[in-house]
Design a protein around this motif. Structure first.
Motif, PDB file in Angstrom:
ATOM      1  N   PRO A 107       0.811  -1.225   0.000  1.00 14.01           N
ATOM      2  CA  PRO A 107       0.000   0.000   0.000  1.00 14.01           C
ATOM      3  C   PRO A 107       0.843   1.274   0.000  1.00 14.01           C
ATOM      4  N   PHE A 108       1.914   1.271   0.763  1.00 15.91           N
ATOM      5  CA  PHE A 108       2.755   2.467   0.880  1.00 15.91           C
ATOM      6  C   PHE A 108       3.714   2.581  -0.302  1.00 15.91           C
ATOM      7  N   SER A 109       4.167   1.441  -0.812  1.00 13.20           N
ATOM      8  CA  SER A 109       4.955   1.453  -2.043  1.00 13.20           C
ATOM      9  C   SER A 109       4.124   2.011  -3.189  1.00 13.20           C
ATOM     10  N   ALA A 110       2.837   1.659  -3.211  1.00 10.49           N
ATOM     11  CA  ALA A 110       1.958   2.118  -4.286  1.00 10.49           C
ATOM     12  C   ALA A 110       1.814   3.638  -4.281  1.00 10.49           C
ATOM     13  N   ILE A 111       1.721   4.229  -3.092  1.00  9.77           N
ATOM     14  CA  ILE A 111       1.589   5.691  -3.012  1.00  9.77           C
ATOM     15  C   ILE A 111       2.862   6.370  -3.503  1.00  9.77           C
TER      16      ILE A 111
END
Length: 498
Positions: free
Chosen positions: A337-341
């Motif tokens: 999720p944080f890599s995606a942002i």
């Protein structure tokens, strides 16, 4: 009303819908999905909501029960099927995507938020886990909820988020155990070490009452599980959380075999899990570095509190498992999720060709490839490691007086699930002894392909081949030929040994 939704929303809906459809079509393939599916099936069948059972008489101490609760409840509501067992993970993934959108919109704006949902939902591991029977999706729901909640508290939006932080910890504890606390606390500690002056809002967290809330939700099950099957806490806490990762090839695993990976393999797993976005970003960064346009990027990131928070949340799973030898690519899931942002922040700015075309094509790459694999598997073009077809073949001709299917050697988990626990694992010696009894009219045996010739040479009775798959061939042996007139078998092969 439909006109209010922008194109990105319809793309996201199409991606999730494609996974929704694939959940119903694809059979359980050994080993992870049928293993966990059988545990959930036993929970629903027995009504034992405290102890997950690996098989009757053997408790499953490897994981807490949240995912099994959800899957067993789904079975109760929708009946026994691959779709109903996979449905909870699909809903959990929607929750993760929504939390990612909330955080991205607050920290980066609406455009990045939209791209964040598309990037996250089309990463290979996210797309696969959204329709899979596994525990990791619920872990990620818990850790993402906690980490998103903390950021909103740090940003001055305490409101209800300050309570959701502790609910997220409880979800993590009930889905994967203390690992959830480590994956949540570590990025906070790393971030706090740099931005100490911005920690004042954390005082608004109800630390005492919130901790009690977490314990109230999670602790009762741990106590009940230990009381019901003593030894659970020692195996789960010490074995699963220390021995598994510090001892490559750990021999204490009660439910499988440890995976001996090279140390640092978890970073390669991140590239696989984030496909195609991680690779695209690395290539893009390489081009930017070659042109000298990356100057100052790291300095700016260190100075920006939100960027560094996202970075720490994204790299914590890989940092934690870097020195571990026993790793799987699913361990990367909490990072995505944080890599995606972070990736979406770069992707959303790509307005020049060919990068703008690449980002549009990348949205569909993983979903299309995985959906294609699903249809190839369903069509039978590529044989799958599943016993669904052999079990179905057996059930279609089974009659009173027949034996269950005896699997010679180690029985696959999919055989146990699709036979509803009726398939039996035996050795060759045990099977030969069984043929000498008068308990059955016909005996059915699933023989590993490499043992078929030896099996046929051993038998003095007629062995009728009824089907085969990638690993096994199904045979029936008529122990009372005079009774065979009451039922007709249409064998594909009739072999007689002598």
């Amino acid at each position: 009303m439909l006109k209010r939704f922008e194109p990105w929303f319809w793309v996201l809906a199409a991606i999730l819908l494609s996974r929704f459809i694939g959940m119903a079509l694809f059979p359980f393939v050994d080993t992870t999905e049928p293993r966990y599916a059988e545990i959930a099936r036993l929970m629903a069948e027995t009504g034992d909501w405290i102890t997950p059972w690996f098989e009757p008489g053997i408790p499953f101490w490897g994981k807490p029960p949240l995912s099994f609760w959800a899957q067993a409840a789904s079975l109760k509501l929708f009946g026994l099927s691959e779709f109903s067992l996979r449905l909870p993970a699909w809903f959990a993934t929607i929750g993760i995507i929504w939390l990612t959108w909330c955080l991205a919109k607050h920290a980066r704006g609406a455009v990045v938020a939209r791209w964040s949902t598309l990037v996250l939902s089309t990463m290979a591991l996210t797309y696969i886990s959204a329709g899979a029977v596994m525990t990791d999706t619920f872990l990620v729901l818990g850790t993402t909820l906690s980490l998103v909640s903390v950021w909103f508290v740090l940003s001055g939006r305490s409101e209800y988020w300050r309570w959701w932080f502790f609910v997220g910890l409880a979800i993590g504890l009930l889905s994967k155990g203390p690992l959830a606390v480590v994956l949540t606390v570590t990025p906070l500690v790393l971030w706090a070490a740099i931005f100490r002056q911005r920690l004042q809002p954390l005082k608004k967290l109800p630390w005492l009452l919130g901790s009690l809330l977490t314990l109230l939700i999670a602790l009762p099950w741990y106590v009940l599980a230990e009381l019901k099957t003593p030894g659970f806490l020692n195996y789960f806490i010490i074995g699963e959380h220390f021995s598994r990762f510090l001892d490559p090839g750990w021999a204490g695993d009660l439910y499988g075999s440890a995976h001996n990976r090279p140390k640092g393999m978890i970073w390669i797993f991140w590239l696989w899990a984030s496909f195609p976005w991680g690779i695209i970003c690395l290539v893009g960064f390489g081009f930017a570095a070659a042109r000298g346009t990356t100057k100052g990027i790291f300095t700016d990131a260190v100075r920006d509190a939100s960027t560094l928070y996202l970075v720490f949340c994204a790299i914590t799973p890989m940092l934690f498992f870097t020195l571990a030898g026993n790793t799987l690519w699913t361990y990367v899931l909490p990072s995505l999720p944080f890599s995606a942002i972070l990736i979406a922040g770069w992707v959303s700015q790509l307005d020049l060709r060919p990068w703008s075309r690449i980002r549009s094509g990348a949205v569909w790459l993983a979903p299309v490839l995985i959906t294609l694999f699903v249809f190839i598997g369903v069509s039978g073009v590529k044989p799958l490691k599943t016993e669904k077809q052999l079990i179905s073949r057996y059930e279609s001709i089974q009659r009173q007086g027949d034996s269950p299917i005896f699997y010679i050697g180690e029985m696959p988990f999919s055989a146990r699930f699709y036979s509803l626990g009726d398939a039996v694992e035996v050795t060759s010696t045990e099977f030969n002894s069984l043929l000498e009894t008068d308990g059955y009219d016909r005996v059915f045996a699933a023989i590993p392909n490499y043992e078929v010739n030896e099996f046929l040479n051993r038998q003095s009775a007629d062995a009728q081949k009824l089907g085969e798959n990638k690993r096994y061939q199904l045979f029936s042996i008529d122990l009372q030929p005079t009774k065979s007139q009451n039922g007709i078998v249409s064998p594909e092969l009739n072999s007689k040994s002598g």
